[in-house]
Write a protein that holds these residues in place. Structure first.
Motif, PDB file in Angstrom:
ATOM      1  N   PHE A   1     -30.335 -14.153 -59.080  1.00 51.56           N
ATOM      2  CA  PHE A   1     -30.674 -12.658 -58.756  1.00 51.56           C
ATOM      3  C   PHE A   1     -29.327 -11.634 -58.924  1.00 51.56           C
ATOM      4  O   PHE A   1     -28.435 -12.039 -59.040  1.00 51.56           O
ATOM      5  CB  PHE A   1     -30.996 -12.676 -57.286  1.00 51.56           C
ATOM      6  N   ALA A   2     -29.795 -10.575 -59.378  1.00 50.69           N
ATOM      7  CA  ALA A   2     -28.933  -9.590 -59.749  1.00 50.69           C
ATOM      8  C   ALA A   2     -29.680  -8.482 -59.293  1.00 50.69           C
ATOM      9  O   ALA A   2     -30.974  -8.060 -59.215  1.00 50.69           O
ATOM     10  CB  ALA A   2     -28.482  -9.385 -61.062  1.00 50.69           C
ATOM     11  N   MET A   3     -28.929  -7.209 -58.961  1.00 43.80           N
ATOM     12  CA  MET A   3     -29.676  -5.895 -58.768  1.00 43.80           C
ATOM     13  C   MET A   3     -30.430  -5.324 -59.738  1.00 43.80           C
ATOM     14  O   MET A   3     -31.306  -4.434 -59.539  1.00 43.80           O
ATOM     15  CB  MET A   3     -28.598  -4.777 -58.177  1.00 43.80           C
TER      16      MET A   3
ATOM     17  N   VAL B   1     -14.700  -5.920 -46.348  1.00 43.12           N
ATOM     18  CA  VAL B   1     -13.882  -6.142 -47.701  1.00 43.12           C
ATOM     19  C   VAL B   1     -15.116  -6.300 -48.645  1.00 43.12           C
ATOM     20  O   VAL B   1     -15.074  -5.826 -49.957  1.00 43.12           O
ATOM     21  CB  VAL B   1     -13.384  -7.534 -47.408  1.00 43.12           C
ATOM     22  N   ARG B   2     -16.244  -6.889 -48.238  1.00 39.51           N
ATOM     23  CA  ARG B   2     -17.356  -7.077 -49.125  1.00 39.51           C
ATOM     24  C   ARG B   2     -18.079  -5.566 -49.497  1.00 39.51           C
ATOM     25  O   ARG B   2     -18.381  -5.518 -50.679  1.00 39.51           O
ATOM     26  CB  ARG B   2     -18.514  -7.853 -48.442  1.00 39.51           C
TER      27      ARG B   2
ATOM     28  N   GLN C   1     -16.275 -10.932 -57.960  1.00 41.85           N
ATOM     29  CA  GLN C   1     -16.608 -11.340 -59.474  1.00 41.85           C
ATOM     30  C   GLN C   1     -18.222 -11.905 -59.495  1.00 41.85           C
ATOM     31  O   GLN C   1     -18.734 -12.661 -60.535  1.00 41.85           O
ATOM     32  CB  GLN C   1     -15.869 -12.559 -59.639  1.00 41.85           C
ATOM     33  N   ARG C   2     -19.071 -11.305 -58.631  1.00 41.01           N
ATOM     34  CA  ARG C   2     -20.512 -11.577 -58.500  1.00 41.01           C
ATOM     35  C   ARG C   2     -21.429 -10.742 -58.879  1.00 41.01           C
ATOM     36  O   ARG C   2     -22.447 -10.715 -58.426  1.00 41.01           O
ATOM     37  CB  ARG C   2     -20.758 -12.667 -57.344  1.00 41.01           C
TER      38      ARG C   2
ATOM     39  N   ARG D   1     -31.726 -12.235 -49.270  1.00 44.64           N
ATOM     40  CA  ARG D   1     -31.094 -13.829 -49.545  1.00 44.64           C
ATOM     41  C   ARG D   1     -29.966 -13.775 -50.320  1.00 44.64           C
ATOM     42  O   ARG D   1     -29.018 -14.480 -50.030  1.00 44.64           O
ATOM     43  CB  ARG D   1     -32.151 -14.382 -50.178  1.00 44.64           C
ATOM     44  N   ALA D   2     -29.908 -12.954 -51.278  1.00 44.63           N
ATOM     45  CA  ALA D   2     -28.543 -13.184 -52.195  1.00 44.63           C
ATOM     46  C   ALA D   2     -27.371 -12.643 -51.439  1.00 44.63           C
ATOM     47  O   ALA D   2     -26.251 -13.081 -51.427  1.00 44.63           O
ATOM     48  CB  ALA D   2     -28.697 -12.115 -53.555  1.00 44.63           C
ATOM     49  N   ILE D   3     -27.456 -11.389 -50.613  1.00 45.77           N
ATOM     50  CA  ILE D   3     -26.561 -10.854 -49.711  1.00 45.77           C
ATOM     51  C   ILE D   3     -25.996 -12.040 -48.769  1.00 45.77           C
ATOM     52  O   ILE D   3     -24.927 -12.372 -48.559  1.00 45.77           O
ATOM     53  CB  ILE D   3     -26.900  -9.904 -49.038  1.00 45.77           C
ATOM     54  N   VAL D   4     -26.950 -12.681 -47.987  1.00 45.58           N
ATOM     55  CA  VAL D   4     -26.721 -13.692 -47.001  1.00 45.58           C
ATOM     56  C   VAL D   4     -25.963 -14.952 -47.649  1.00 45.58           C
ATOM     57  O   VAL D   4     -25.050 -15.260 -47.009  1.00 45.58           O
ATOM     58  CB  VAL D   4     -28.106 -14.169 -46.246  1.00 45.58           C
ATOM     59  N   GLN D   5     -26.486 -15.130 -49.037  1.00 48.50           N
ATOM     60  CA  GLN D   5     -25.894 -16.389 -49.690  1.00 48.50           C
ATOM     61  C   GLN D   5     -24.859 -15.896 -50.161  1.00 48.50           C
ATOM     62  O   GLN D   5     -24.023 -17.045 -51.322  1.00 48.50           O
ATOM     63  CB  GLN D   5     -26.799 -17.127 -50.562  1.00 48.50           C
ATOM     64  N   LYS D   6     -24.108 -14.689 -50.329  1.00 46.00           N
ATOM     65  CA  LYS D   6     -22.897 -14.515 -51.112  1.00 46.00           C
ATOM     66  C   LYS D   6     -22.981 -14.205 -52.618  1.00 46.00           C
ATOM     67  O   LYS D   6     -22.081 -14.501 -53.232  1.00 46.00           O
ATOM     68  CB  LYS D   6     -21.967 -15.127 -50.529  1.00 46.00           C
ATOM     69  N   LYS D   7     -24.212 -14.065 -52.995  1.00 51.95           N
ATOM     70  CA  LYS D   7     -24.543 -13.973 -54.425  1.00 51.95           C
ATOM     71  C   LYS D   7     -24.164 -12.658 -54.900  1.00 51.95           C
ATOM     72  O   LYS D   7     -23.946 -12.430 -56.187  1.00 51.95           O
ATOM     73  CB  LYS D   7     -25.921 -14.272 -54.783  1.00 51.95           C
TER      74      LYS D   7
END
Length: 508
Positions: free
Chosen positions: A402-404, A110-111, A467-468, A456-462
């Motif tokens: 964080f963003a790409m 889903v992600r 919608q993120r 870190r952002a992937i693990v923390q679901k950022k």
């Protein structure tokens, strides 16, 4: 503003095609937040006749761009008050606090739906590091090995990106069209072509002298393939944006330059190839490199003007958009490096009868090219300093999520560093080359930091989350709903508010 059922609905969230629609600016949301706080001070905390009411916290406005609201359940109204759920328009509020709680453990299948084109900025940056390491003038045993490791690691990352985004479009085919029409994600579609071109540059740097002569012919053919892809990616992306999007000068950022980036790396690529290919082939490469690089830089220069106008009239972009300011460093940096390297090899590529005297024509081109490149190098430095200064307030308050687009801290600055090395070599300036080496060390540390923050952002679901990321609903654009029966449809459906007309709500 439109007010329905106690919820303030900003008019800039109208859907594309409706009268008055435009892409929102940061000021729209700031004004919306101020207006809400003003209204909140003049009304009771509970909304009469509704199950839902804002809880009065600042979260009501802090996440407006993501379409989230902090709500609490109220006691049912007294009889005779009508249907309470009809009093609030929820059509544009894609994820509620309750919805986020329900999907806090989404499966990776889903992600993957939120694996956007911006992930190719990662491979752009990684390949750019390998490019910088190849250009370092002070060589030592092991530097080629380090550069090769970055190059091969980048190839692996590129293949992972290809697989992941293919799975996204395979499992959720509706997201392909949405990615081309989204006001933000569509700008990053050419990142895949830039990543491919960066890998070709690395092959020319690390492969030509370590593989058989067949590779010389292969890289020459691939160069022209890259030229065609660059033209298509750049022109079609701009044409698509101009045909489907409406922007205001207040929403302008240097990311608008990004679709020109596939053209901007052709010159540096030509400069590397011209040094290794035989003269007749090098001549064709240099002519093509100068032509395409000129097109890319002229397009970027016109967008530069819009960016300066935006800064003069609208102040700096919102803090979350400021990493994109480093994109303005790339055009001048890549063009500077490309011109210096192509000019340095022009003398051996020009035939003896070229323009009457090939030797003299090559010498003139080198002199003119090197001095012109000084201007471009200075402009790249100027934009670099402006971009650094714009982030001071973000660093001071540690307010940057964080963003790409954080990879903009890396890839455009690889252009500045390679340009610095090129200028130092052209003018035999040892001090400039030392400065370039110091910048190289800092850039590698920056890449490591950004890559670690991405994990870190992937693990923390950022990121890789509804919608993120760059595929979120914004500017009146609403992403496609999941097809019933597709992977993750049930979990996604639980996280959505019921679809209602965005222009208002049913009467109580």
């Amino acid at each position: 503003m439109q007010i329905a059922g106690g919820v303030v609905i900003p008019v800039h969230t109208r859907a594309p095609g409706q009268d008055g629609y435009r892409t929102p600016t940061g000021e729209d949301y700031e004004n919306h937040a101020r207006q809400y706080l003003k209204n909140k001070a003049n009304r009771p905390s509970n909304i009469s006749g509704s199950y839902f009411a804002f809880d009065g916290s600042e979260n009501d406005t802090s996440n407006t761009t993501a379409g989230r609201r902090n709500v609490r359940i109220q006691s049912p109204p007294a009889s005779g008050c009508g249907t309470p759920r009809a009093s609030i328009n929820r059509s544009r509020l894609s994820l509620s606090a309750v919805g986020e709680k329900l999907i806090e453990n989404l499966e990776w299948k889903v992600r993957i739906r939120h694996f956007t084109w911006t992930f190719f900025t990662m491979t752009m940056a990684t390949g750019g590091i390998a490019n910088v390491l190849f250009a370092v003038p002070f060589r030592f045993s092991g530097i080629d090995t380090i550069g090769t490791i970055f190059f091969l690691f980048n190839v692996v990352l590129f293949l992972i990106n290809i697989v992941c985004i293919s799975l996204r479009f395979w499992f959720y085919p509706e997201t392909f069209k949405a990615s081309l029409l989204h006001p933000t994600e569509s700008l990053f579609m050419p990142a895949a072509v830039v990543s491919f071109g960066t890998i070709l540059i690395n092959i020319s740097q690390y492969g030509l002298h370590n593989v058989g002569p067949w590779l010389n012919t292969a890289v020459m053919v691939l160069f022209w393939v890259d030229v065609v892809l660059a033209f298509l990616a750049s022109s079609l992306t701009y044409l698509l944006i101009w045909s489907t999007q409406t922007f205001t000068i207040g929403s302008m950022t240097p990311v608008w330059i990004f679709p020109a980036y596939p053209l901007l790396i052709i010159g540096p690529h030509a400069g590397v190839l011209a040094k290794s290919l035989r003269p007749d082939r090098a001549f064709d490469i240099i002519i093509g490199g100068f032509t395409v690089q000129g097109i890319g830089y002229m397009v970027s220069l016109m967008i530069y003007a819009a960016f300066i106008y935006r800064l003069m009239t609208q102040k700096l972009p919102a803090e979350g958009l400021r990493p994109g300011m480093f994109v303005s460093v790339g055009p001048s940096g890549f063009t500077c490096a490309g011109i210096v390297n192509m000019s340095a090899n022009a003398e051996r590529a020009f035939g003896p009868e070229f323009m009457g005297d090939g030797h003299m024509a090559g010498m003139i081109l080198k002199v003119v090219g090197d001095w012109m490149a000084l201007w471009l190098w200075g402009l790249a430095l100027w934009f670099f300093i402006i971009s650094i200064g714009a982030h001071w307030s973000c660093i001071e308050r540690a307010s940057l999520d964080f963003a790409m687009t954080w990879y903009s801290f890396v890839f455009p600055n690889t252009a500045l560093i390679t340009a610095t090395f090129a200028i130092g070599k052209a003018f035999s300036c040892y001090q400039i080359q030392v400065v370039g080496c110091v910048m190289t060390c800092l850039l590698i540390l920056t890449w490591m930091f950004v890559f670690a923050m991405m994990i870190r952002a992937i693990v923390q679901k950022k990121i890789l989350w509804p919608q993120r990321q760059e595929d979120r609903d914004e500017g009146g654009f609403k992403g496609p709903a999941m097809r019933r029966g597709s992977i993750g449809h049930t979990a996604w459906e639980k996280a959505q508010f019921s679809k209602e007309d965005s222009s208002g709500s049913n009467a109580v």
